[in-house]
Scaffold this motif. Structure first.
Motif, mmCIF file in Angstrom:
data_model
loop_
_atom_site.group_PDB
_atom_site.id
_atom_site.type_symbol
_atom_site.label_atom_id
_atom_site.label_comp_id
_atom_site.label_asym_id
_atom_site.label_seq_id
_atom_site.Cartn_x
_atom_site.Cartn_y
_atom_site.Cartn_z
ATOM 1 N N ASP A 101 0.843 -1.194 0.000
ATOM 2 C CA ASP A 101 0.000 0.000 0.000
ATOM 3 C C ASP A 101 0.881 1.248 0.000
ATOM 4 O O ASP A 101 1.961 1.281 0.609
ATOM 5 C CB ASP A 101 -0.888 0.019 1.241
ATOM 6 C CG ASP A 101 -1.767 -1.203 1.334
ATOM 7 O OD1 ASP A 101 -2.678 -1.327 0.516
ATOM 8 O OD2 ASP A 101 -1.507 -2.044 2.220
ATOM 9 N N ILE A 169 3.733 7.945 3.445
ATOM 10 C CA ILE A 169 3.336 8.331 2.088
ATOM 11 C C ILE A 169 4.442 9.135 1.421
ATOM 12 O O ILE A 169 4.832 8.874 0.272
ATOM 13 C CB ILE A 169 2.025 9.132 2.130
ATOM 14 C CG1 ILE A 169 0.865 8.236 2.573
ATOM 15 C CG2 ILE A 169 1.722 9.745 0.758
ATOM 16 C CD1 ILE A 169 -0.429 8.982 2.865
ATOM 17 N N THR A 293 -10.914 18.798 -3.921
ATOM 18 C CA THR A 293 -11.170 17.368 -3.994
ATOM 19 C C THR A 293 -12.253 16.997 -2.991
ATOM 20 O O THR A 293 -12.406 17.650 -1.957
ATOM 21 C CB THR A 293 -9.910 16.539 -3.694
ATOM 22 O OG1 THR A 293 -9.537 16.738 -2.320
ATOM 23 C CG2 THR A 293 -8.752 16.944 -4.577
ATOM 24 N N GLY A 326 -15.186 7.457 -1.081
ATOM 25 C CA GLY A 326 -14.429 7.358 0.164
ATOM 26 C C GLY A 326 -15.030 8.142 1.303
ATOM 27 O O GLY A 326 -14.734 7.890 2.468
ATOM 28 N N HIS A 331 -9.427 7.622 4.656
ATOM 29 C CA HIS A 331 -9.198 6.883 3.414
ATOM 30 C C HIS A 331 -9.105 7.867 2.249
ATOM 31 O O HIS A 331 -8.195 7.773 1.410
ATOM 32 C CB HIS A 331 -10.341 5.886 3.178
ATOM 33 C CG HIS A 331 -10.307 5.253 1.819
ATOM 34 N ND1 HIS A 331 -9.520 4.149 1.526
ATOM 35 C CD2 HIS A 331 -10.938 5.578 0.649
ATOM 36 C CE1 HIS A 331 -9.679 3.821 0.252
ATOM 37 N NE2 HIS A 331 -10.536 4.665 -0.293
ATOM 38 N N THR A 332 -10.024 8.813 2.208
ATOM 39 C CA THR A 332 -10.024 9.839 1.160
ATOM 40 C C THR A 332 -8.803 10.732 1.259
ATOM 41 O O THR A 332 -8.123 11.008 0.260
ATOM 42 C CB THR A 332 -11.304 10.686 1.267
ATOM 43 O OG1 THR A 332 -12.436 9.875 0.927
ATOM 44 C CG2 THR A 332 -11.257 11.896 0.344
ATOM 45 N N ARG A 334 -5.824 10.379 2.803
ATOM 46 C CA ARG A 334 -4.531 9.758 2.504
ATOM 47 C C ARG A 334 -4.318 9.679 0.993
ATOM 48 O O ARG A 334 -3.227 9.944 0.485
ATOM 49 C CB ARG A 334 -4.446 8.363 3.141
ATOM 50 C CG ARG A 334 -4.206 8.374 4.647
ATOM 51 C CD ARG A 334 -3.878 6.983 5.168
ATOM 52 N NE ARG A 334 -5.024 6.097 5.082
ATOM 53 C CZ ARG A 334 -5.903 5.898 6.064
ATOM 54 N NH1 ARG A 334 -5.768 6.515 7.220
ATOM 55 N NH2 ARG A 334 -6.921 5.053 5.903
ATOM 56 N N ASN A 335 -5.371 9.299 0.279
ATOM 57 C CA ASN A 335 -5.289 9.282 -1.184
ATOM 58 C C ASN A 335 -5.041 10.684 -1.733
ATOM 59 O O ASN A 335 -4.291 10.864 -2.690
ATOM 60 C CB ASN A 335 -6.573 8.696 -1.779
ATOM 61 C CG ASN A 335 -6.581 7.180 -1.782
ATOM 62 O OD1 ASN A 335 -5.946 6.534 -2.605
ATOM 63 N ND2 ASN A 335 -7.306 6.599 -0.833
ATOM 64 N N ASP A 336 -5.686 11.680 -1.132
ATOM 65 C CA ASP A 336 -5.486 13.062 -1.575
ATOM 66 C C ASP A 336 -4.027 13.482 -1.433
ATOM 67 O O ASP A 336 -3.455 14.091 -2.339
ATOM 68 C CB ASP A 336 -6.376 14.011 -0.761
ATOM 69 C CG ASP A 336 -7.840 13.941 -1.165
ATOM 70 O OD1 ASP A 336 -8.130 13.472 -2.284
ATOM 71 O OD2 ASP A 336 -8.699 14.350 -0.368
ATOM 72 N N TYR A 338 -1.395 11.557 -1.317
ATOM 73 C CA TYR A 338 -0.624 10.793 -2.294
ATOM 74 C C TYR A 338 -0.683 11.460 -3.667
ATOM 75 O O TYR A 338 0.337 11.588 -4.360
ATOM 76 C CB TYR A 338 -1.177 9.373 -2.368
ATOM 77 C CG TYR A 338 -0.525 8.492 -3.415
ATOM 78 C CD1 TYR A 338 0.690 7.867 -3.163
ATOM 79 C CD2 TYR A 338 -1.146 8.277 -4.637
ATOM 80 C CE1 TYR A 338 1.293 7.045 -4.124
ATOM 81 C CE2 TYR A 338 -0.557 7.460 -5.603
ATOM 82 C CZ TYR A 338 0.659 6.857 -5.345
ATOM 83 O OH TYR A 338 1.241 6.054 -6.300
ATOM 84 N N ASN A 339 -1.869 11.906 -4.064
ATOM 85 C CA ASN A 339 -2.046 12.509 -5.386
ATOM 86 C C ASN A 339 -1.520 13.935 -5.462
ATOM 87 O O ASN A 339 -0.846 14.320 -6.415
ATOM 88 C CB ASN A 339 -3.524 12.469 -5.776
ATOM 89 C CG ASN A 339 -4.024 11.063 -6.023
ATOM 90 O OD1 ASN A 339 -3.309 10.238 -6.592
ATOM 91 N ND2 ASN A 339 -5.231 10.760 -5.570
#
Length: 347
Positions: A101, A169, A293, A326, A331-332, A334-336, A338-339
């Motif tokens: 991950d 991350i 986002t 998300g 969860h949302t 952490r993805n944000d 990363y992006n």
């Protein structure tokens, strides 16, 4: 995103008579007490529950010192969720798949996350923040760009480094060559105030007048706007908007995660709408990226953000928008991170 009494609660209040009032929001509880070193031996402490569900306990004649304390809510030990010094009210649990991950601890060079304390002249108190520096920073000499990354309402500067997995991350992205070396500052956006929205301008003042000068005085950083980014989630998104829109000449990148002005605040909408039209042309020339986002329609900020963006559309302010399933969760976000980290400071 309707505020609750917990949003504006000051959990520790020191009275002029030397007593300390400890408070916790627990509307469904049947019994609340306190434990720890602060409890005086042999004294019965009065407990008061407000109609709003806030339990308050007054400890008299507390001498100067450092004390451990916790709440006992229906017999269960609860750490103060409003304290930046708490170990968190929730335990952290890592549910792993194959260990690959993007937020997992991997065998890569690791940066450092430091706790730093600074004196805020704006708030007239000493405050804490966390700073991630990339692997090799200590032996380097280059000045680096900076991302100021804010948590959401009710959390502290300890949130991104823990449940947000910010260190992992960023370490992984840097090791994979997907981001440029940068410094990431995670300040405390929570400021005790009578009204939830009062903390937004207070934090913006602290950020501009105290946090940024502290970082630039103590770290090797680039100080121009194109190497300075600001991002925040939920309440931190409102703080990003507050500081970013009022000081847009100071930031090249603004990222608003799961946030938006309250749709039913007609006075705010009229005021902000007029301001956006006033700055639009200059803003578009100055800020390189403004990005919103959301965690899909299930995100509790979804409607507020969509309504707010109509003001940006009407003003002609350029922005990017993205959403993914998300909800209003880590969860949302952490993805944000990363992006967004991969899109910062690219020439």
């Amino acid at each position: 995103m309707a505020p609750t009494p917990n949003d504006t609660l000051q959990s520790v209040r020191i009275e002029k008579d030397g007593s300390v009032v400890l408070s916790i929001y627990a509307p469904q509880a049947q019994n609340v007490r306190i434990g720890g070193d602060i409890v005086p031996w042999g004294k019965e402490l009065k407990v008061v529950k407000s109609d709003a569900g806030v339990w308050s306990i007054k400890v008299p004649e507390v001498k100067a010192g450092v004390y451990r304390y916790h709440f006992l809510v229906d017999g269960i030990k609860v750490f103060d969720p409003k304290s930046p010094e708490a170990s968190e009210t929730s335990a952290l649990m890592s549910v792993k798949s194959d260990g690959n991950d993007f937020f997992a601890m991997k065998q890569v060079p690791h940066g450092a996350i430091a706790q730093r304390y600074y004196y805020s002249k704006s708030l007239k108190t000493t405050r804490r923040l966390h700073v991630w520096t990339p692997a090799g920073y200590e032996k380097g000499s280059d000045n680096l760009p900076v991302l100021y990354l804010i948590h959401g309402g009710g959390d502290t500067d300890n949130s991104w480094p823990t449940v947000g997995c910010a260190g992992n991350i960023l370490d992984n992205l840097l090791a994979e060559g997907k981001i440029k070396p940068m410094i990431v500052v995670m300040p405390n956006g929570t400021i005790p105030s009578e009204n939830l929205m009062d903390e937004v301008p207070l934090f913006a003042e602290d950020l501009m007048n105290d946090i940024i000068p502290f970082i630039e005085a103590n770290y090797r950083v680039l100080t121009d706007k194109d190497h300075r980014a600001l991002a925040g989630l939920s309440m931190g998104g409102m703080e990003t908007l507050e500081a970013g829109l009022n000081h847009y000449h100071q930031f090249g990148y603004l990222w608003v995660l799961s946030s938006g002005w309250f749709e039913d605040d007609t006075e705010m909408y009229a005021e902000r709408g007029a301001y956006l039209k006033k700055i639009a042309a200059d803003f578009n020339k100055t800020v390189r990226v403004l990005h919103f986002t959301q965690g899909g329609p299930e995100d509790i900020a979804y409607k507020n953000c969509k309504a707010m963006l109509k003001l940006f559309d009407a003003a002609g302010i350029k922005y990017q928008y993205s959403e993914a399933p998300g909800g209003h969760t880590w969860h949302t976000w952490r993805n944000d991170l990363y992006n967004l980290a991969q899109k910062l400071f690219k020439d």
